[in-house]
Design a protein around this motif. Structure first.
Motif, PDB file in Angstrom:
ATOM      1  N   VAL A 194      35.746  41.975  53.264  1.00 48.32           N
ATOM      2  CA  VAL A 194      35.253  41.011  54.459  1.00 48.32           C
ATOM      3  C   VAL A 194      36.633  40.168  55.033  1.00 48.32           C
ATOM      4  N   LYS A 195      36.262  39.842  56.110  1.00 49.12           N
ATOM      5  CA  LYS A 195      37.249  39.072  56.928  1.00 49.12           C
ATOM      6  C   LYS A 195      36.615  38.029  57.755  1.00 49.12           C
ATOM      7  N   ALA A 196      37.215  36.852  58.239  1.00 50.42           N
ATOM      8  CA  ALA A 196      36.598  36.073  58.962  1.00 50.42           C
ATOM      9  C   ALA A 196      36.534  36.411  60.489  1.00 50.42           C
ATOM     10  N   ALA A 197      35.364  36.179  61.138  1.00 51.77           N
ATOM     11  CA  ALA A 197      35.349  36.740  62.407  1.00 51.77           C
ATOM     12  C   ALA A 197      34.139  35.908  63.210  1.00 51.77           C
ATOM     13  N   SER A 198      34.523  35.852  64.559  1.00 50.46           N
ATOM     14  CA  SER A 198      33.376  35.039  65.194  1.00 50.46           C
ATOM     15  C   SER A 198      32.788  35.891  66.706  1.00 50.46           C
ATOM     16  N   ALA A 245      29.479  30.141  52.443  1.00 47.77           N
ATOM     17  CA  ALA A 245      28.037  29.988  51.859  1.00 47.77           C
ATOM     18  C   ALA A 245      27.993  31.135  50.632  1.00 47.77           C
ATOM     19  N   LEU A 246      28.686  32.038  50.769  1.00 49.09           N
ATOM     20  CA  LEU A 246      28.915  33.047  49.592  1.00 49.09           C
ATOM     21  C   LEU A 246      30.128  33.026  48.783  1.00 49.09           C
ATOM     22  N   ASP A 247      30.968  31.774  49.178  1.00 45.76           N
ATOM     23  CA  ASP A 247      32.420  31.588  48.241  1.00 45.76           C
ATOM     24  C   ASP A 247      33.028  32.861  48.516  1.00 45.76           C
ATOM     25  N   LEU A 248      33.291  33.435  49.637  1.00 44.93           N
ATOM     26  CA  LEU A 248      34.191  34.592  49.950  1.00 44.93           C
ATOM     27  C   LEU A 248      35.522  34.210  50.509  1.00 44.93           C
ATOM     28  N   ARG A 249      36.544  34.892  50.216  1.00 45.67           N
ATOM     29  CA  ARG A 249      37.850  34.636  50.956  1.00 45.67           C
ATOM     30  C   ARG A 249      38.157  35.722  51.532  1.00 45.67           C
ATOM     31  N   GLU A 250      39.337  35.666  52.794  1.00 51.61           N
ATOM     32  CA  GLU A 250      39.576  36.897  53.495  1.00 51.61           C
ATOM     33  C   GLU A 250      40.215  37.879  52.516  1.00 51.61           C
ATOM     34  N   GLY A 251      39.564  39.124  52.725  1.00 51.85           N
ATOM     35  CA  GLY A 251      40.154  40.225  52.009  1.00 51.85           C
ATOM     36  C   GLY A 251      39.363  40.352  50.855  1.00 51.85           C
ATOM     37  N   ASP A 252      38.410  39.631  50.280  1.00 57.02           N
ATOM     38  CA  ASP A 252      37.611  39.806  49.127  1.00 57.02           C
ATOM     39  C   ASP A 252      36.561  41.199  49.224  1.00 57.02           C
TER      40      ASP A 252
END
Length: 338
Positions: free
Chosen positions: A278-282, A322-329
């Motif tokens: 996962v990565k942050a995106a908009s 909300a899922l407590d995820l970080r970039e690259g998890d």
């Protein structure tokens, strides 16, 4: 935003409230508050246990509205049933009747008390309160269970089953129980339901029928409800069939509700899910579905509109938080097909 997460001991008040809303016939919640509290304690410990393999633990999940902090639903997975505590059901079998002298040939159905699912995992305790209905919450809670199984297959059995609540009248009575089970157990439906949920079920072996029960000897109104889910459970039943479960003429011994099962590897959500980074995106997403943390003990899921269709998935910062995820998890994603 609605998320499904591992239950905590602090959820006890909400779980007691949900049990009250669920009402008569919801066996897994038909227990006193202290039993529910103990269930949460054991579930929390099970989630934290490092690679225990398959045990008889129950993993409790809660559906939370992150905006209000209110719990609006629940579900659970029993990692293994029918071993130390028998998992009793009626199996409906067909007997061939034939007589040359009488010139008669016909089939008769009968029920036999069995423990055929020893070692299987069970999904159940699926309940969504009125406040959470109509939002896709029920489906999110249901599918989250299979994503949790995918997160660590070693904790669960080769088969998975679900037992649905049977037909219960508005006054709380069960036509099946009154005609079939009451003569053997000599107690009310609610008492039998609670005893089944709170004990090792030895009383079923002690008092239950030791011989075949012929369906043709039962009143028609009773035969009509055998293997039929409660009207409030029809949606859950249809979703189980969509997942690949099938009804093979096993029914609950108290209310006659259907038991459905399948090989774990054949569960649709589990089979179609995949591991992603996962990565942050908009921006607008092109992939609708359910994202899970794919990990114990902090298992969480929510519905997402993600960006991407490969091994890397872009999700909003709100989802990451909300899922407590970080970039690259690493995470797990089930994509809803249009």
């Amino acid at each position: 935003m609605l998320i499904v997460r591992a239950a905590r001991t602090s959820d006890i008040d909400d779980l007691v409230r949900l049990a009250g809303e669920a009402g008569t016939g919801f066996t897994s919640l038909a227990v006193p508050a202290d039993v529910l509290a103990e269930r949460l304690e054991k579930s929390e410990a099970a989630f934290r246990a490092p690679d225990p393999g398959q045990t008889e633990d129950t993993y409790q999940l809660m559906l939370e509205d992150t905006e209000t902090g209110r719990i609006v639903g629940c579900s659970a997975i029993k990692a293994m049933v029918g071993v130390s505590k028998p998992y009793w059901d009626f199996k409906i079998i067909t007997l061939a009747q034939h007589s040359s002298e009488a010139d008669r040939r016909f089939d008769m159905d009968a029920m036999l008390l069995v423990n055929d699912f020893a070692g299987s995992s069970e999904v159940g305790t699926l309940f969504v309160s009125e406040a959470g209905r109509g939002t896709g919450a029920g489906r999110l809670v249901a599918q989250s269970r299979y994503l949790m199984i995918a997160a660590d297959r070693s904790r669960f059995g080769d088969r998975v089953l679900a037992e649905l609540r049977g037909v219960v009248k508005e006054d709380g009575s069960s036509p099946f129980f009154d005609a079939v089970s009451r003569p053997f157990f000599r107690m009310d439906f609610d008492d039998a339901d609670r005893l089944s949920a709170a004990t090792d079920n030895q009383f079923i072996l002690d008092l239950g029928p030791q011989h075949l029960i012929y369906l043709d000897l039962l009143p028609q109104e009773v035969r009509d409800v055998i293997g039929k889910p409660h009207e409030q459970g029809e949606g859950a039943y249809n979703l189980l069939l969509w997942e690949g479960f099938h009804y093979d003429r096993y029914v609950d011994i108290f209310d006659g509700g259907p038991l459905v099962s399948t090989w774990t590897e054949n569960v649709r959500t589990l089979r179609e899910s995949r591991e992603v980074t996962v990565k942050a995106a908009s921006g607008p997403g092109n992939a609708e579905g359910i994202l899970s943390t794919d990990r114990f003990p902090d298992f969480r899921t929510c519905q997402v509109s993600a960006i991407g269709d490969g091994d890397v998935l872009g999700v909003s910062n709100d989802i990451m938080q909300a899922l407590d995820l970080r970039e690259g998890d690493k995470a797990r994603f089930w994509r809803r097909k249009r």
